[in-house]
Design a protein around this motif. Sequence first.
Motif, mmCIF file in Angstrom:
data_model
loop_
_atom_site.group_PDB
_atom_site.id
_atom_site.type_symbol
_atom_site.label_atom_id
_atom_site.label_comp_id
_atom_site.label_asym_id
_atom_site.label_seq_id
_atom_site.Cartn_x
_atom_site.Cartn_y
_atom_site.Cartn_z
ATOM 1 N N THR A 29 19.207 30.132 4.231
ATOM 2 C CA THR A 29 17.752 30.177 4.154
ATOM 3 C C THR A 29 17.289 31.626 4.262
ATOM 4 O O THR A 29 17.762 32.374 5.121
ATOM 5 N N LYS A 58 9.150 31.635 4.597
ATOM 6 C CA LYS A 58 10.419 31.097 4.125
ATOM 7 C C LYS A 58 10.421 31.041 2.604
ATOM 8 O O LYS A 58 9.446 30.623 1.979
ATOM 9 N N TYR A 59 11.526 31.477 2.008
ATOM 10 C CA TYR A 59 11.662 31.423 0.559
ATOM 11 C C TYR A 59 12.070 30.011 0.145
ATOM 12 O O TYR A 59 13.039 29.452 0.669
ATOM 13 N N VAL A 60 11.307 29.449 -0.770
ATOM 14 C CA VAL A 60 11.574 28.100 -1.272
ATOM 15 C C VAL A 60 12.075 28.221 -2.703
ATOM 16 O O VAL A 60 11.369 28.732 -3.583
#
Length: 652
Positions: free
Chosen positions: A275, A308-310
Motif C-alpha cells: 500500500t 492512500k493511493y488507490v
Amino acid sequence: MPISPPPAEVQQPTPVPTTVQSQDPMANLYTQMTNLNMNPVDHNVAHQPSVRALHDDAPRPPPLIRATGQPLEVVTYCPETRAVDYSLYWYRLPDLPDLLICTRCHADHIQSTQLASKFEKIKRPDNFNSMCCFWFPRVKEVIWPQAVRTGNMDALHEFLKKRLNVKTCKGRNSTTASNGIKWFGMTGNEINGFISCEACYEDRIAGTPFETRFSPYREQPTNEQWSCDIATPFISRVVVKKAKEDDWAGFVSLATHRLSLPKCEGRDIQSNDCTWYMPRIKIENMRACEACYLDRVGFTRFEKEFEKYVMPPGFDSYFEHMTQFWSCKLNETNLPLVWALENAIEQRNWSVFSSSAEVACRLPPCTKNGIIRGNWWTVQGGCDNFDVCETCYVSVLRTSGVAQFFEPVQRNPEATLVCDFCVSSPRFRQYLRKYAQSVDLGVFSYYLDYVRTFASVPVCPGLDVVEKGHWWGYPNALFCQDCYLSFVTDTKLGDSVVLKKAYDERAQICQIWSSRMRTMWLKVCDAGPPGSPESEEKLAEFIEFGGKRLKIYTQTVPQMKFIREMKLMKMQNAMHQGLLSVMYNGMDGLASISGTTDGHLHGNSQLGWYETEQGAQGAQMFNNMQAGFASANRADEWMQIFQLERIWKEVE
C-alpha cells in the motif's frame, strides 16, 4: 518481538566515558537526523526567540544561527536520544549529579516555575557523553506537571533514580539475553509476542492507564534475539496518545496493523506489492510505503497531507502496475528527504518539505555509488575536497536554514563524486557531530572551521598500513595527520612531538587511533611538565610499548586479514559453483523432459550417472560447492584467527 535464532554476535567499539547509559550516538542514524531538528535562520533576529510560548499549531520562528559569535547558552532544541560529547551547559538536581537536563528543556518547562531554584547549572567538558533525561514522555507530561502543581518533587526523584539503572532501549535492533534487558509483555496477550523493553515501559507506559495492561515478560533465552516493539516510531507515538485517552482497544488495533506491515528495504519493488501513500497535492515521484508513512508521518501534524493511493480498477491497470517498479522515498536510507520532513514538522510548515521533495524526487539519489555530472555546492569561500550534492542541498541545507553558508562549485563533470552528506562518505560521522554542535550553539563556524581543516586530511587508516605517507609523533609510535590534528595537538605534549609531517615511503601504521593508546598518551601528558624527568620516563614507556605493539601487529593482523580474505574467496567461489550447479541441473531437466538426450549415461561411480553431460557437470559443481564451503569454514583456520586475535588484543 522475539526472533530466533540470532546471527553471529558483532563486537561493538569501546564507548567514550559517560555518566548516563546511552546507545552509540551513531547506531541509529535516523534517530540522529530526527533529533538534530535544524530550522531556517533569520539574521535580523537579535536574540534567541522563546518559541515554546507560542500556540502549538502556530509556525515556529527560526532559531538564530550565525556564522560567528558567542554560542547560545540555551541550545536550539533538546537533543533527546542524541548523546552530546562536546562541552555544553546543563542543569541537574544536586543529589542526582549523573542525571542531566538540557538548557532547552530547562528554559521551556522549569525556569518559570517555583521549582527552578532546586536545580543547579553546570558545564560538561568535551569527550563525555551527556544526555537529557527530561524529554521522556513520563517526565515531561506526567511527573513534572504534577510536581509543579503540588510543589513536591519526590516522584521525580524516585523516577530518575530508578531510570538511571535501566538499560537503554536498543531500538528496533535485535538484542540478546547477554544485554540484560528486562522485558514487559501484554498481560492479556492481545498482540501475540508484543514486548517492550524496560526503558520504553518506564518512559511511556508506567504511570498511565496502560500500566496494568502490561506485566513482566518471560526470561529471554540465550539463543533468541528480541527487539522492542514500542521502539517502532509509530507505536511509540500511538502508545502515548492512546494512554492519555485511555483507549486500549484503539492502541491494540493500531499497533497490530503496524506490526503486520513488511519491513521497507528502500529498494525498487512492484508497484502493487504494498500500500502506498502520496501527497494530496501531487509531487512527481514522491511516494511512501505504508510502513514508512506511519513511522514518519502517522499521528503528526502532516498525516493529512498524504492520502492512500488507490489503484484504478481493471485488468489493464493491474497489468501496468505489475510492470512498474516504485521505491519508498521516506525509507531511512533516503536521509535527505527524511531530514527535510523532520525540519518541516518542527517548523510546522508543509511547504518546507514539499518544495524540497519537488526538486529532490527528480534528482539522482545520494548514495555510496556517487553521482556523475551533478550540481555541487561547497562551503563558502571554497573547499577542494568537500562536496554537497543538489539533493542534500535542497533537502538538508536549505530546509535547515544554513544554505547561505554554502556556494555553488564546478567539479569535473566526468568524475564520480560521493556527497559528504552521504552516510558512506569517510567523514560523515565527524561532520554530523560538528553540524549538530553548530545548530545546538547557534554558531555555524564550528562546522565550517572543521570542514576547512579536515576536508583535505586523509582519514585515519586504523589497522591498515599506509605507504609513502606523512607522520607525526615518535619512532615506533607514529601518528597519522588525522589523529594528530583531532586528538594529539590539543594535549599537553602535542607541540613537542619529535616528528612533524615526516615523510616515510615504507608501510607504516597509526599508533594513536585506539582507545588504549590514547589513554596511555593522556597519562604521559599528565605525568609532568614537558621535558621533566617524570614526563620523559612516561614518554619512554609509551614509545617502548609502541614498538612492542608494532612488532605484535606485524605478526598477527596481516596474517588474520590474509586468512579471512582467503576464506571469503573460497566462500564466493563455492557460491558460484552452486549457482552453476543449479543452471546445469536445469539444462539437464529440460533435455530429459523434451527427449533430446543422446541415449547414453554420463558420469562415474562416485559422481553418479545422468542422462546428459549437463547433469553430470551439475553434480560435479554441487560437490565443488560443498567442498568449497567446507574448506572456507575449516575449524583449524578459525582457531588460528582466534589465537592471533587474542595475542593482538593483549596490546590493543
